[in-house]
Scaffold this active site. Structure first.
Site, PDB file in Angstrom:
ATOM      1  N   LEU A   1      36.752  10.306  34.511  1.00  0.00           N
ATOM      2  CA  LEU A   1      36.178   9.947  35.797  1.00  0.00           C
ATOM      3  C   LEU A   1      34.709  10.321  35.764  1.00  0.00           C
ATOM      4  O   LEU A   1      34.322  11.298  35.119  1.00  0.00           O
ATOM      5  CB  LEU A   1      36.877  10.717  36.936  1.00  0.00           C
ATOM      6  N   ASP A   2      33.884   9.568  36.476  1.00  0.00           N
ATOM      7  CA  ASP A   2      32.463   9.899  36.550  1.00  0.00           C
ATOM      8  C   ASP A   2      32.285  11.285  37.167  1.00  0.00           C
ATOM      9  O   ASP A   2      33.126  11.754  37.946  1.00  0.00           O
ATOM     10  CB  ASP A   2      31.714   8.871  37.408  1.00  0.00           C
ATOM     11  N   LYS A   3      31.184  11.915  36.852  1.00  0.00           N
ATOM     12  CA  LYS A   3      30.884  13.257  37.359  1.00  0.00           C
ATOM     13  C   LYS A   3      31.040  13.340  38.879  1.00  0.00           C
ATOM     14  O   LYS A   3      31.620  14.292  39.409  1.00  0.00           O
ATOM     15  CB  LYS A   3      29.461  13.650  36.967  1.00  0.00           C
TER      16      LYS A   3
END
Length: 318
Positions: free
Chosen positions: A141-143
């Protein structure tokens, strides 16, 4: 110093006066400013096709800046006692909630505080397929995105889960709060998605090239007073930034996602403070077949901060 092999060439256009290292840190957020400075000093940055070695170089605006991204150096990954919210764990895998702000795996400039650092402390056996920097990591998942992730403990489990993702057998549902009151109730988006031809830190819908991406959007709630909508999103593919790109292409960027068009000035200060630099995108439901037992496992979360607080604020404002 022997230069490393170049794995990617990124080109940026300077719009206004800035300092070189600050400019690159803004337009390419994958690397920290310290690592950007190191790359400049080692000759991996060109300004108007000329090598530059000073991070403090002043940019006037109008210049072309090229970042030659080298192959990553081998990182020493240390276990760190970082709390994890684990929902399920057995001898094969674990399912957890990744908080907003946590990077999934180490990279140059992000060698600590990542999910991998935490996993190495809490879990004895992780799969090695992802390499030294990505033990156990099947997907990411993106940051600034939060929510459910599955982590593999053994290589055979990792292979099975990866195959399920590849063959689109995994159920992946997200909840997204987007800008604007959406006029439709359902929308199917099928496009090709790839890197933006000019702004290389972004991805975009492409007519030619890129990879096929399919997303379904369902309206769950509308908040006309604050010009926002809660959507449920089902993704059938897992392209980088897929939901963010597709939502933006529909004219409804995700709250907090300035990279893809979120306009902060359109919202009250209180709401912006609640966002905490997060994207209002939550991996809310994850389902897959257990690699060892064959049974279907399904997990769902909704109360994850700051997503819950923002949603409650919008509901109270009705």
């Amino acid at each position: 110093m022997e230069k490393r092999k170049i794995q990617e060439i990124l080109e940026f256009q300077v719009q206004q006066q800035d300092r070189l290292d600050k400019f690159l840190t803004k337009v390419y957020t994958e690397f920290s400013r310290t690592y950007i400075q190191k790359l400049i000093e080692e000759g991996y940055v060109l300004v108007d096709d000329e090598p530059v070695s000073k991070p403090s170089k002043k940019l006037k605006g109008g210049e072309k800046v090229v970042l030659l991204v080298p192959e990553p150096e081998r990182l020493e990954i240390a276990p760190e006692d970082i709390p994890l919210e684990i929902l399920y764990e057995d001898e094969s895998l674990l399912v957890l909630i990744k908080p907003c702000g946590m990077v999934v795996h180490p990279s140059p400039g992000h060698t600590s505080g990542t999910l991998v650092n935490a996993l190495l402390y809490h879990v004895k056996d992780l799969s090695s397929i992802g390499g030294v920097e990505r033990p156990g990591i099947v997907h990411r998942l993106d940051k600034d995105t939060m929510g459910l992730m599955v982590v593999a403990k053994g290589d055979d489990v990792h292979k099975s889960l990866s195959e399920q993702f590849k063959e689109r057998k995994v159920l992946k549902l997200y909840r997204a709060i987007v800008q604007g009151v959406v006029s439709w109730d359902y929308k199917l988006v099928e496009t090709n998605v790839g890197r933006h031809p000019i702004d290389r830190k972004r991805f975009t819908v492409l007519e030619d090239g890129g990879k096929y991406a399919k997303s379904e959007f369902f309206v769950k709630e509308r908040f006309p007073k604050h010009n926002a909508t809660l959507l449920e999103v089902k993704i059938h593919t897992g392209r980088t930034h897929q939901i963010r790109v597709h939502a933006s292409s529909l004219g409804h960027p995700i709250l907090g996602d300035k990279t893809y068009g979120f306009k902060a000035q359109a919202f009250p200060k209180k709401l912006l403070e609640m966002l905490k630099d997060c994207h209002m995108l939550l991996s809310s439901k994850l389902g897959f077949f257990h690699p060892k037992k064959g049974s279907w496992l399904e997990f769902e979360v909704q109360n994850v901060e700051p997503f819950t607080s923002v949603l409650n604020y919008l509901r109270e404002a009705l």
